[in-house]
Design an enzyme around this catalytic site. Structure first.
Site, mmCIF file in Angstrom:
data_model
loop_
_atom_site.group_PDB
_atom_site.id
_atom_site.type_symbol
_atom_site.label_atom_id
_atom_site.label_comp_id
_atom_site.label_asym_id
_atom_site.label_seq_id
_atom_site.Cartn_x
_atom_site.Cartn_y
_atom_site.Cartn_z
ATOM 1 N N ARG A 149 13.830 10.184 -2.119
ATOM 2 C CA ARG A 149 14.240 8.569 -2.366
ATOM 3 C C ARG A 149 14.043 7.806 -0.768
ATOM 4 N NH1 ARG A 149 18.646 11.984 -4.023
ATOM 5 N NH2 ARG A 149 19.017 11.644 -6.234
ATOM 6 N N LYS A 201 5.142 -4.347 -0.525
ATOM 7 C CA LYS A 201 5.020 -4.271 -1.836
ATOM 8 C C LYS A 201 4.031 -2.890 -2.115
ATOM 9 C CE LYS A 201 5.214 -8.791 -4.137
ATOM 10 N NZ LYS A 201 4.515 -9.829 -4.728
ATOM 11 N N GLU A 230 -7.914 -13.626 0.018
ATOM 12 C CA GLU A 230 -6.522 -13.564 0.223
ATOM 13 C C GLU A 230 -6.058 -14.673 1.427
ATOM 14 O OE1 GLU A 230 -4.135 -12.529 -1.513
ATOM 15 O OE2 GLU A 230 -4.884 -10.553 -2.547
ATOM 16 N N LYS A 284 2.456 -14.513 6.633
ATOM 17 C CA LYS A 284 3.096 -13.685 5.493
ATOM 18 C C LYS A 284 4.220 -13.247 6.081
ATOM 19 C CE LYS A 284 2.426 -10.094 1.984
ATOM 20 N NZ LYS A 284 1.759 -9.403 1.424
ATOM 21 N N GLU A 334 10.978 -11.393 -3.268
ATOM 22 C CA GLU A 334 10.329 -12.218 -4.211
ATOM 23 C C GLU A 334 11.259 -12.817 -5.244
ATOM 24 O OE1 GLU A 334 6.327 -11.157 -5.058
ATOM 25 O OE2 GLU A 334 6.783 -12.090 -7.103
ATOM 26 N N ARG A 390 8.648 -16.202 -1.933
ATOM 27 C CA ARG A 390 7.276 -15.135 -1.909
ATOM 28 C C ARG A 390 6.577 -15.240 -2.901
ATOM 29 N NH1 ARG A 390 7.427 -8.761 -0.032
ATOM 30 N NH2 ARG A 390 5.140 -8.421 -0.266
ATOM 31 N N ASN A 434 1.680 -15.584 -4.839
ATOM 32 C CA ASN A 434 0.872 -15.243 -5.911
ATOM 33 C C ASN A 434 0.014 -16.317 -6.480
ATOM 34 O OD1 ASN A 434 2.241 -12.712 -6.012
ATOM 35 N ND2 ASN A 434 4.014 -13.404 -7.290
ATOM 36 N N HIS A 453 -2.759 -15.524 -8.642
ATOM 37 C CA HIS A 453 -2.563 -14.185 -9.459
ATOM 38 C C HIS A 453 -2.331 -14.260 -10.742
ATOM 39 C CE1 HIS A 453 -2.847 -12.956 -5.048
ATOM 40 N NE2 HIS A 453 -2.492 -11.866 -5.312
ATOM 41 N N HIS A 464 -4.818 -11.477 -12.185
ATOM 42 C CA HIS A 464 -4.448 -10.205 -12.565
ATOM 43 C C HIS A 464 -4.861 -10.008 -14.185
ATOM 44 C CE1 HIS A 464 -0.899 -9.276 -9.847
ATOM 45 N NE2 HIS A 464 -1.764 -9.020 -9.094
ATOM 46 N N HIS A 505 -9.994 -7.259 -6.817
ATOM 47 C CA HIS A 505 -8.750 -8.037 -6.742
ATOM 48 C C HIS A 505 -9.088 -9.395 -6.011
ATOM 49 C CE1 HIS A 505 -4.755 -8.877 -6.252
ATOM 50 N NE2 HIS A 505 -4.602 -9.297 -5.301
HETATM 51 P P1 NAD Z 1 -9.838 -0.629 -1.764
HETATM 52 O O1 NAD Z 1 -8.460 -0.123 -1.191
HETATM 53 O O2 NAD Z 1 -10.213 -0.200 -3.023
HETATM 54 O O3 NAD Z 1 -10.909 -0.680 -0.844
HETATM 55 C C1 NAD Z 1 -12.292 -1.114 -1.068
HETATM 56 C C2 NAD Z 1 -13.310 -0.142 -0.653
HETATM 57 O O4 NAD Z 1 -13.418 -0.185 0.625
HETATM 58 C C3 NAD Z 1 -13.078 1.289 -1.112
HETATM 59 O O5 NAD Z 1 -14.329 1.929 -1.852
HETATM 60 C C4 NAD Z 1 -12.826 1.891 0.159
HETATM 61 O O6 NAD Z 1 -13.134 3.233 0.232
HETATM 62 C C5 NAD Z 1 -13.736 1.242 1.094
HETATM 63 N N1 NAD Z 1 -13.123 0.976 2.619
HETATM 64 C C6 NAD Z 1 -12.007 1.028 3.163
HETATM 65 N N2 NAD Z 1 -12.111 0.778 4.329
HETATM 66 C C7 NAD Z 1 -13.243 0.859 4.789
HETATM 67 C C8 NAD Z 1 -14.008 0.778 5.911
HETATM 68 N N3 NAD Z 1 -13.000 0.452 7.157
HETATM 69 N N4 NAD Z 1 -15.363 0.824 6.186
HETATM 70 C C9 NAD Z 1 -16.044 1.139 4.994
HETATM 71 N N5 NAD Z 1 -15.574 1.170 3.895
HETATM 72 C C10 NAD Z 1 -14.150 0.938 3.638
HETATM 73 O O7 NAD Z 1 -9.557 -2.269 -1.981
HETATM 74 P P2 NAD Z 1 -8.846 -3.440 -1.133
HETATM 75 O O8 NAD Z 1 -9.498 -4.813 -1.551
HETATM 76 O O9 NAD Z 1 -8.557 -3.038 0.381
HETATM 77 O O10 NAD Z 1 -7.272 -3.228 -1.910
HETATM 78 C C11 NAD Z 1 -7.327 -3.395 -3.131
HETATM 79 C C12 NAD Z 1 -5.735 -3.259 -3.684
HETATM 80 O O11 NAD Z 1 -4.744 -3.942 -2.897
HETATM 81 C C13 NAD Z 1 -5.420 -3.697 -5.146
HETATM 82 O O12 NAD Z 1 -5.205 -2.694 -5.704
HETATM 83 C C14 NAD Z 1 -4.576 -4.582 -4.891
HETATM 84 O O13 NAD Z 1 -3.535 -4.715 -6.050
HETATM 85 C C15 NAD Z 1 -3.627 -4.471 -3.994
HETATM 86 N N6 NAD Z 1 -3.105 -5.486 -3.008
HETATM 87 C C16 NAD Z 1 -1.712 -5.280 -2.894
HETATM 88 C C17 NAD Z 1 -0.965 -6.212 -2.247
HETATM 89 C C18 NAD Z 1 0.386 -5.801 -1.714
HETATM 90 O O14 NAD Z 1 1.102 -6.761 -1.396
HETATM 91 N N7 NAD Z 1 0.610 -4.634 -1.839
HETATM 92 C C19 NAD Z 1 -1.655 -7.328 -1.654
HETATM 93 C C20 NAD Z 1 -2.793 -7.734 -2.433
HETATM 94 C C21 NAD Z 1 -3.630 -6.617 -2.954
HETATM 95 N N1 GLY Z 2 0.429 -10.290 -1.910
HETATM 96 C C1 GLY Z 2 1.677 -10.753 -2.402
HETATM 97 C C2 GLY Z 2 2.861 -10.265 -1.812
HETATM 98 O O1 GLY Z 2 3.015 -9.612 -0.965
HETATM 99 O O2 GLY Z 2 3.757 -10.983 -2.164
#
Ligand code: NAD
Ligand code: GLY
Length: 376
Positions: free
Chosen positions: A132, A154, A196, A238, A248, A252, A256, A259, A263, A276
């Site tokens: 939990r 998130k 972003e 942020k 949200e 918040r 989006n 998005h 999405h 993304h």
């Molecule tokens: P990712 O985590 O897949 O990383 C992209 C690539 O970069 C991967 O192949 C990874 O191995 C490589 N990598 C990471 N760090 C590195 C470094 N320092 N040097 C070399 N390579 C490196 O992609 P991302 O774009 O970071 O994240 C996308 C995800 O984030 C999506 O799933 C999206 O939905 C999510 N997201 C979440 C939120 C949230 O608020 N939680 C907000 C925006 C996006």
């Molecule tokens: N990436 C959108 C949020 O964190 O609300």
């Protein structure tokens, strides 16, 4: 720079620090990092599970081990997951839970999410759901994770039918952003994260947007000062939004912007071949055009958003799925009713407006939009 995410919950542990600096992970012991860790409430003498991905482990596995030892966290294990969006799945979440159960992790132990948004989202959700909720920190390694996903709590995984459909709001105890880690990031990934950053300027900060219009080339050539500046500004924006509306309920949703269609693009590509940030870049151009269509913003605003997106090397054309496919994919998004979707629209650079729009209207706009001329 240190930024506080204050969650206004009137509780003692009602917020956390985001530390942005060079060399946090790879630069040896540093007093500021020690202070953030010590005020985070993490039990550094407890056990830690570092969750990371293959590429990051190959590049920084040794550095993160030394980092932990430097701050007195000697009892840790590393779990390496595959790179890529497909990792944000029930199967890998279950593997993390198995590992925690088999090693009898307790509530006083903690998780370190060391990677991009994929790792941050799944590791955070594992932390939220095991016993939990156990403590975790975010140590992001991509620009996207630095400016967005590591901040705000998130967490979650994808469902085959839709993105991020399973998840929880669960805040980290600290976010440690080492700008030096970006030097190994692919250009495409850097540009992906930049989408972003554009989002914050486009709907929340006209001055920042103007800075990005002038400075995008510096950022995209890995200039450390420019990167540090955009990460600091993005995290500050942020943090302010999350402080007002952690779960949200209202404000918040502004984050989006781009998005709703974004999405849908990701879902239609089955999360493969489009990233993304790339998907939301397409979504932002669409949302800006939609804003103009209903008389909210000028042609100039649409052009400035489109130009910055294109100049940065992000895609702007809607991929060649049918309008009906987009509508069906959008209907799977959170916050939709059968007939309507809440869209984030732009009034002017730096100003947003929420509107509930009928799917019928969006469908006809998708059909008629000049954007569709570029369909493949
Ligand atoms: P990712 O985590 O897949 O990383 C992209 C690539 O970069 C991967 O192949 C990874 O191995 C490589 N990598 C990471 N760090 C590195 C470094 N320092 N040097 C070399 N390579 C490196 O992609 P991302 O774009 O970071 O994240 C996308 C995800 O984030 C999506 O799933 C999206 O939905 C999510 N997201 C979440 C939120 C949230 O608020 N939680 C907000 C925006 C996006
Ligand atoms: N990436 C959108 C949020 O964190 O609300």
């Amino acid at each position: 720079m240190k930024i506080r995410v204050d969650l206004n919950l009137n509780a003692k542990d009602n917020g956390y620090d985001i530390l942005i600096d060079s060399g946090i992970v790879s630069g040896g012991y540093n007093k500021e990092t020690a202070a953030v860790l010590s005020s985070s409430g993490l039990n550094l003498k407890g056990r830690a599970l570092v969750i990371t991905c293959k590429t990051v482990n190959g590049l920084y596995g040794n550095a993160v081990s030394s980092f932990l030892k430097n701050y007195g966290a000697d009892d840790f294990a590393v779990m390496v997951l595959p790179d890529g969006e497909a990792t944000k799945s029930l199967g890998y979440l279950s593997d993390i839970h198995d590992r925690l159960v088999e090693n009898r992790f307790e509530r006083s132990d903690f998780i370190i999410a060391f990677g991009g948004g994929v790792i941050g989202d799944i590791a955070g959700f594992a932390a939220a759901t095991y016993l939990r909720g156990i403590n975790f920190i975010q140590v992001p390694t991509t620009l996207l994770a630095d400016v967005d996903s590591s901040v705000g709590g998130k967490t979650g995984i994808d469902h085959p039918k839709g993105k991020n459909l399973i998840g929880a709001f669960y805040q980290p105890k600290a976010v440690l952003i080492d700008v030096d880690l970006l030097k190994t990031l692919d250009k495409r990934e850097l540009i992906n994260g930049f989408a972003e950053v554009i989002k914050y300027g486009a709907v929340l900060d006209a001055g920042f947007f103007a800075y990005l219009e002038k400075g995008y080339e510096k950022v995209l050539s890995y200039d450390k000062d420019a990167l540090t500046h955009i990460i600091e500004r993005s995290c500050s924006i942020k943090a302010e939004v999350v402080k007002e509306d952690e779960k949200e309920a209202g404000l918040r949703s502004v984050l989006n912007f781009g998005h709703s269609l974004g999405h849908a693009v990701e879902t239609l590509y089955n999360y493969e071949s489009v990233k993304h940030g790339e998907a939301i870049a397409i979504g932002m151009v669409f949302a800006a055009a939609l804003s103009k269509k209903i008389g909210l913003c000028s042609e100039e605003t649409v052009k400035r958003i489109g130009n910055l997106i294109k100049n940065s090397g992000l895609p702007s054309d809607i991929p060649g799925f049918t309008p009906e496919q987009y509508i069906n994919a959008m209907k799977l998004d959170k916050k939709v009713s059968e007939k309507q979707i809440k869209f984030v629209l732009v009034k002017d650079i730096g100003k947003y407006e929420f509107r509930k729009l009928d799917f019928d209207f969006i469908l006809s706009f998708l059909k008629e939009s000049s954007l569709n001329e570029n369909r493949k």
